[in-house]
Each structure stands twice: as C-alpha cells, then as structure tokens.
Design a protein around this motif. Structure first.
Motif, short mmCIF file in Angstrom:
data_model
loop_
_atom_site.label_atom_id
_atom_site.label_comp_id
_atom_site.label_asym_id
_atom_site.label_seq_id
_atom_site.Cartn_x
_atom_site.Cartn_y
_atom_site.Cartn_z
N GLN A 133 -42.98 -14.61 3.35
CA GLN A 133 -41.59 -15.07 3.42
C GLN A 133 -41.39 -15.87 4.69
N GLY A 134 -40.42 -16.75 4.63
CA GLY A 134 -40.06 -17.50 5.83
C GLY A 134 -39.34 -16.61 6.80
N LEU A 135 -39.05 -17.16 7.96
CA LEU A 135 -38.26 -16.44 8.94
C LEU A 135 -36.82 -16.35 8.44
N ARG A 136 -36.26 -15.16 8.55
CA ARG A 136 -34.88 -14.97 8.10
C ARG A 136 -34.02 -14.55 9.28
N LEU A 137 -32.85 -15.15 9.35
CA LEU A 137 -31.95 -14.97 10.50
C LEU A 137 -31.20 -13.66 10.39
N ILE A 138 -31.27 -12.85 11.46
CA ILE A 138 -30.59 -11.55 11.49
C ILE A 138 -29.23 -11.68 12.17
N TYR A 139 -29.24 -12.11 13.41
CA TYR A 139 -28.02 -12.31 14.20
C TYR A 139 -28.23 -13.51 15.12
N TYR A 140 -27.12 -14.11 15.54
CA TYR A 140 -27.21 -15.14 16.54
C TYR A 140 -25.98 -15.09 17.44
N SER A 141 -26.13 -15.67 18.63
CA SER A 141 -25.05 -15.66 19.61
C SER A 141 -25.02 -17.02 20.29
N GLN A 142 -23.85 -17.63 20.29
CA GLN A 142 -23.74 -18.95 20.89
C GLN A 142 -23.22 -18.89 22.32
N ILE A 143 -22.48 -17.85 22.65
CA ILE A 143 -21.99 -17.67 24.02
C ILE A 143 -21.97 -16.18 24.34
N VAL A 144 -21.84 -15.89 25.62
CA VAL A 144 -21.79 -14.50 26.06
C VAL A 144 -20.60 -13.79 25.41
N ASN A 145 -20.84 -12.52 25.07
CA ASN A 145 -19.82 -11.65 24.48
C ASN A 145 -19.36 -12.10 23.10
N ASP A 146 -20.18 -12.89 22.45
CA ASP A 146 -19.86 -13.31 21.08
C ASP A 146 -21.16 -13.42 20.28
N PHE A 147 -21.14 -12.91 19.05
CA PHE A 147 -22.31 -13.04 18.20
C PHE A 147 -21.86 -13.02 16.74
#
Lengths: 114, 115
Positions: free
Chosen positions: A41-55
């Motif tokens: 399987q390809g890589l699958r995205l679990i979580y991401y965060s663009q700035i501190v204190n936010d995801f």
C-alpha cells in the motif's frame, strides 16, 4: 545537520497498550505530518499540523492522537483503539504550508504489536 | 478508493538500460505530482516533481512526463544504475484550498537494476 528525527526506530507493544512515537525537526518547517506504510500500500496520511496548537485528521486517524505544542515536535500516540497498529510510521514536514511542497521524511519507526 | 495507482508492483531492468515507472490518477483536482524514492527501513526522499502546467520535467538521469488528458505520469531513468534499486512512490496533490502539503501516494513500484 538539519533534519527530522524519529524515535524509537523499532518498538514492540502488547495489545491494549498505548504507545507514543516521537518526531522532532530542526528545519524550521511550519507543517508536519504522520503517514503510515503497510506492505503493498502507499503511504496513508494519519494526521497533519500546519501550525502550533492546531492539527487535522488525515485519511486514517481513527485510533491515533497527536499534539503540536511546539513547532519542532509532533508526537503520535497509537492507542489501544487502533485495530491494526503494526506498521511502519513516517513523520514528515514541509516549509510552505500554503502549497504542495516536497515532504522531508524521517527515517521511520516500525511498530510491532505482540 | 485508490486515487493514485501504480499498477506494476515491481520492475527489473539491466544496468545501463532505461527504467520506466508508471502512475495513473483519477482525481481531476490533482495538479502537482512528485516522485519519491525509498530504501528499506528509511524514509522516502524526494526525487523530482512536475506541475500540471508542464508535460515534462528533467533532472539529470530522471525525467517525469505528464499526460493530463490520460491522467497518467511516468518516470524515466536513463541510464539505470544498480544504486537506483529502491521502491518508487508516485504522489499527487491539489494546490490551494485546504490541500496544503498533503499528498496522496500510490502503492509503490520496486525497481531492481541488475549489474
């Protein structure tokens, strides 16, 4: 040298236990990501965060949790609610959070549930 | 629903010959494509990318071709070297909006280059 450090490289967990994977970057990147890789399987995205204190949740967030208290750090907790946690986990970061930039990956953490 | 597909799980080529790795996508919103190379027990490393405003991008031995009408891209490696043996992932993203740096990856193709 700048880069992304993941620890531990290998981790064994008993069923029912939570485990936290560490991810630290000194690239001064804004955005950080957790991906999971399974065989075939390809890589699958679990979580991401663009700035501190936010995801934000990715495509397979169930059974996982994250925090982003510092720009440099984005730990991932694999909880007992994750039904199939054995996998190779990859942390990544990008500088530009407004456009699709190339991801810089850590070396990964292999989690095995016994 | 696999939005990015690499239908060949593996490819074997002779050193010095051309390696062609293929990737198909279904999401019309994708407009930026990347190739990553991954060795065992390591994280992927960025190889080459292409924006949808182009149909070709070249970097040394590596060239990526994009056919938007067919929703198909390919990576050419010429000449292939044994050190190119790795797993190659195709990835795609939709710029703007909330896509940011999120990438959708294909399943990967294992390339083996024989001396």
């Amino acid at each position: 040298d700048g880069g992304i450090t993941q620890s531990p490289k290998y981790l064994f967990r008993k069923e029912g236990q939570n485990v936290t994977l560490s991810c630290e970057q000194n690239l001064n990147h804004d955005a950080m990501y957790w991906y999971r890789q399974d065989p075939g399987q390809g890589l699958r995205l679990i979580y991401y965060s663009q700035i501190v204190n936010d995801f934000q949740k990715g495509d397979i967030a169930e059974g996982y949790s994250v925090s982003r208290e510092k720009k440099e750090s984005f730990p991932l907790t694999v909880t007992s609610a994750q039904k199939n946690p054995t996998a190779f986990y990859l942390c990544a970061s990008t500088l530009d959070r407004g456009a699709a930039g190339e991801l810089f990956f850590g070396e990964g953490s292999r989690l095995t549930v016994l | 629903d696999q939005q990015v597909k690499q239908n060949s799980p593996s490819l074997s080529v002779q050193e010095g010959r051309i390696s062609i790795l293929n990737c198909d996508y279904t999401n019309s919103m994708f407009d930026y494509f990347l190739w990553y190379k991954k060795y065992p027990a390591e994280g992927p490393t960025f190889l080459i990318s292409i924006s949808s405003i182009k149909d070709k991008n070249e970097d040394g031995r590596f060239t990526v071709f994009l056919n938007k009408s067919a929703k198909h891209l390919s990576l050419h490696i010429v000449p292939s070297q044994p050190g190119d043996s790795a797993v190659y992932f195709c990835a795609a993203s939709a710029l703007g909006g909330t896509s940011y740096g999120k990438l959708t990856f294909g399943q990967g193709t294992i390339l083996t280059v024989h001396p």
